[in-house]
Motif scaffolding. Structure first.
Motif, mmCIF file in Angstrom:
data_model
loop_
_atom_site.group_PDB
_atom_site.id
_atom_site.type_symbol
_atom_site.label_atom_id
_atom_site.label_comp_id
_atom_site.label_asym_id
_atom_site.label_seq_id
_atom_site.Cartn_x
_atom_site.Cartn_y
_atom_site.Cartn_z
ATOM 1 N N TYR A 59 0.838 -1.194 0.000
ATOM 2 C CA TYR A 59 0.000 0.000 0.000
ATOM 3 C C TYR A 59 0.875 1.247 0.000
ATOM 4 O O TYR A 59 1.917 1.291 0.653
ATOM 5 N N VAL A 60 0.437 2.234 -0.738
ATOM 6 C CA VAL A 60 1.149 3.508 -0.827
ATOM 7 C C VAL A 60 0.193 4.637 -0.461
ATOM 8 O O VAL A 60 -0.941 4.669 -0.939
ATOM 9 N N VAL A 61 0.659 5.534 0.391
ATOM 10 C CA VAL A 61 -0.079 6.761 0.698
ATOM 11 C C VAL A 61 0.584 7.887 -0.085
ATOM 12 O O VAL A 61 1.725 8.268 0.190
ATOM 13 N N ASP A 62 -0.127 8.372 -1.082
ATOM 14 C CA ASP A 62 0.358 9.456 -1.934
ATOM 15 C C ASP A 62 -0.249 10.746 -1.411
ATOM 16 O O ASP A 62 -1.454 10.973 -1.544
ATOM 17 N N ALA A 63 0.576 11.603 -0.788
ATOM 18 C CA ALA A 63 0.061 12.778 -0.080
ATOM 19 C C ALA A 63 0.556 14.070 -0.713
ATOM 20 O O ALA A 63 1.615 14.115 -1.335
ATOM 21 N N ASP A 64 -0.224 15.128 -0.521
ATOM 22 C CA ASP A 64 0.141 16.447 -1.035
ATOM 23 C C ASP A 64 -0.255 17.497 0.002
ATOM 24 O O ASP A 64 -1.408 17.531 0.441
ATOM 25 N N ILE A 65 0.698 18.336 0.406
ATOM 26 C CA ILE A 65 0.436 19.394 1.383
ATOM 27 C C ILE A 65 -0.059 20.627 0.642
ATOM 28 O O ILE A 65 0.574 21.095 -0.303
ATOM 29 N N LYS A 66 -1.156 21.167 1.087
ATOM 30 C CA LYS A 66 -1.798 22.292 0.406
ATOM 31 C C LYS A 66 -1.093 23.604 0.778
ATOM 32 O O LYS A 66 -1.016 23.975 1.946
ATOM 33 N N GLY A 67 -0.551 24.294 -0.239
ATOM 34 C CA GLY A 67 0.074 25.601 -0.031
ATOM 35 C C GLY A 67 1.105 25.606 1.070
ATOM 36 O O GLY A 67 1.062 26.472 1.951
ATOM 37 N N PHE A 68 2.050 24.680 1.014
ATOM 38 C CA PHE A 68 2.986 24.504 2.122
ATOM 39 C C PHE A 68 3.769 25.777 2.436
ATOM 40 O O PHE A 68 3.788 26.255 3.571
ATOM 41 N N PHE A 69 4.434 26.369 1.448
ATOM 42 C CA PHE A 69 5.311 27.518 1.703
ATOM 43 C C PHE A 69 4.528 28.731 2.217
ATOM 44 O O PHE A 69 5.100 29.578 2.908
ATOM 45 N N ASP A 70 3.240 28.820 1.894
ATOM 46 C CA ASP A 70 2.438 29.956 2.343
ATOM 47 C C ASP A 70 1.864 29.767 3.734
ATOM 48 O O ASP A 70 1.335 30.722 4.314
ATOM 49 N N ASN A 71 1.952 28.564 4.282
ATOM 50 C CA ASN A 71 1.275 28.271 5.553
ATOM 51 C C ASN A 71 2.214 27.838 6.672
ATOM 52 O O ASN A 71 1.754 27.360 7.709
ATOM 53 N N ILE A 72 3.517 27.986 6.480
ATOM 54 C CA ILE A 72 4.460 27.677 7.557
ATOM 55 C C ILE A 72 4.208 28.618 8.732
ATOM 56 O O ILE A 72 4.211 29.844 8.570
ATOM 57 N N ASP A 73 3.994 28.062 9.902
ATOM 58 C CA ASP A 73 3.713 28.854 11.097
ATOM 59 C C ASP A 73 5.025 29.423 11.648
ATOM 60 O O ASP A 73 5.941 28.677 11.986
ATOM 61 N N HIS A 74 5.113 30.735 11.754
ATOM 62 C CA HIS A 74 6.361 31.378 12.174
ATOM 63 C C HIS A 74 6.757 30.994 13.598
ATOM 64 O O HIS A 74 7.935 30.745 13.877
ATOM 65 N N ASP A 75 5.793 30.957 14.504
ATOM 66 C CA ASP A 75 6.107 30.642 15.898
ATOM 67 C C ASP A 75 6.634 29.222 16.033
ATOM 68 O O ASP A 75 7.605 28.967 16.767
ATOM 69 N N TRP A 76 5.990 28.272 15.314
ATOM 70 C CA TRP A 76 6.478 26.898 15.356
ATOM 71 C C TRP A 76 7.883 26.799 14.766
ATOM 72 O O TRP A 76 8.749 26.091 15.291
ATOM 73 N N LEU A 77 8.124 27.511 13.680
ATOM 74 C CA LEU A 77 9.441 27.462 13.045
ATOM 75 C C LEU A 77 10.520 27.978 13.989
ATOM 76 O O LEU A 77 11.601 27.382 14.095
ATOM 77 N N ILE A 78 10.246 29.073 14.697
ATOM 78 C CA ILE A 78 11.228 29.612 15.648
ATOM 79 C C ILE A 78 11.477 28.616 16.779
ATOM 80 O O ILE A 78 12.627 28.413 17.200
ATOM 81 N N LYS A 79 10.414 27.971 17.267
ATOM 82 C CA LYS A 79 10.591 26.956 18.315
ATOM 83 C C LYS A 79 11.477 25.817 17.822
ATOM 84 O O LYS A 79 12.322 25.294 18.566
#
Length: 431
Positions: free
Chosen positions: A152-172
């Protein structure tokens, strides 16, 4: 590698829990002058309209002023110039163009971040990393699925990844390895830098990193390293009954599972995991696929422009067939048609040199073992397009087919070729 970067790499390799201090002090004149060498000389200008060549005229003085501004906390990130480029499938992709000085500083910071995190990134991560790339990701995926016990394969796609990166999480996430407020403050400034739109309006981003920024790729990799890769390695794998694996290239990833229940549990948990970090799945592009050698020809999935499908080679052995995906094949032809339409009036020698450069790039990417038929089909269609537009250069026809074929030989137009090397790891592929 500079001695300072090598020391950071060695420390990161030895101590996985070490938090680096005084990184901002590494951004000195010598380091930035060395970073300048990797700057793209043909890059588009930012809001200040200063080209690389203009900045280079007084390079040492400009770099000295930049270092002083950073040390005295006077540095301010300039507005990011927003431009839109058309997508092959329709719509437009937003890009952010920082000013030349910001690009230089981002280059230095990205080199330091790479020195730290290259020792942390997992072998399943390939995008935007030195000494890796799409070709290695494709080989890793092929080898894993070919020899693994996956159904089995899970073929996934993240919607608008670069536009939705959370700044606070990234700093943490950055603070897990970095204990330098000045260095973190620099990254915050780029994340919060205003965006200048083509109509003259400005916007202050709350989430996301601008595609086109020098530091954005490594920040995106760090984000998914903590949000996805480590979670898959430390939580998903131990909880599964059978074999599992993941292959990620930037925000594109494929996961394979031995048992259906493991794939279904992961599929349900994946959306919740990404939501925690401000991301979401594109539901129309994310699915579970039954994929094994016992279902040859019935199912397939796409990854990095290739379609993966089980098949049988000339010896009767099962193998994982890789060919150019239908979508990318059509997109490439559309781009080629648009290019030849605009370039058809060049002198024939120049046109053929440019054509060979384009074909060489296409073969270098899509020339995987087993994909020769797709290469031939693209070459044939491209030559039909070329023939059509060359005959539209004037009211008189420039070529008939016999003259056209002679011209292709005379100017040594590159014919399809496989660029992937045969080795022990790929010996299962058909010749």
């Amino acid at each position: 590698m500079l001695t300072s970067l090598q020391a950071i790499t060695n420390k990161s390799r030895r101590d996985k829990k070490h938090r680096f201090q005084n990184l901002a002090r590494s951004l000195n004149e010598d380091f930035l002058l060395d970073s300048w060498r990797s700057m793209n000389r043909k890059a588009a200008t930012g809001i200040d309209k200063v080209t690389v060549q203009e900045y280079e005229k007084n390079l040492k003085r400009n770099v000295a002023n930049l270092v002083t501004d950073c040390r005295e906390n006077r540095y301010r990130a300039k507005l990011v110039k927003r431009v839109f480029i058309p997508k092959a499938g329709g719509g437009q992709r937003p890009l952010g163009l920082p000013a030349t000085e910001d690009k230089l500083l981002q280059t230095g910071v990205s080199r330091i971040l790479n020195a730290i995190y290259e020792e942390d990134f997992l072998p399943s991560s390939f995008g935007y990393r030195p000494k890796t790339g799409a070709r290695k990701a494709l080989q890793y995926l092929t080898r894993s699925v070919q020899f693994g016990r996956f159904t089995y394969v899970v073929d996934a796609d993240i919607k608008g990844f670069f536009d939705n990166i959370d700044h606070d999480w990234l700093i943490k996430m950055l603070e897990v390895r970095i204990d330098d407020k000045r260095f973190i403050r620099l990254i915050r400034k780029w994340l919060k830098a205003g965006i200048l739109h083509p109509d003259g309006s400005t916007a202050n981003p709350v989430t996301g990193t601008p595609q086109g920024g020098i530091v954005s790729p490594v920040l995106a990799n760090i984000y998914l390293h903590y949000a996805l890769d480590l979670w898959f390695e430390k939580v998903v794998k131990p909880a599964c009954s059978g074999d599992v694996f993941i292959c990620r290239y930037a925000d594109d990833f494929v996961c394979a599972f031995q048992y259906a229940r493991d794939a279904e549990r992961f599929y349900r948990a994946l959306g919740k995991r990404l939501e925690k970090f401000g991301l979401s799945l594109a539901q129309d592009k994310t699915k579970i696929i039954k994929f094994s050698r016992f279902h040859k020809g019935k199912t397939s999935f796409d990854f990095l422009g290739f379609e993966f499908r089980w098949g049988v080679n000339r010896k009767g052995n099962d193998y994982l067939r890789r060919r150019t995906s239908v979508k990318k094949f059509r997109e490439s032809l559309v781009k080629f048609k648009e290019w030849i339409r605009k370039s058809r009036n060049f002198r024939l020698r120049k046109l053929c040199d440019l054509l060979n450069a384009k074909l060489r790039g296409y073969y270098n990417y899509y020339g995987l073992i087993g994909n020769f038929e797709s290469l031939k089909r693209f070459y044939f269609r491209a030559m039909v397009i070329l023939y059509k537009w060359l005959n539209r250069r004037s009211q008189r026809r420039s070529f008939n087919y016999e003259e056209f074929n002679r011209a292709l030989k005379r100017y040594q137009i590159l014919t399809p070729r496989i660029t992937e090397t045969q080795n022990r790891q790929l010996s299962f592929l058909p010749s």
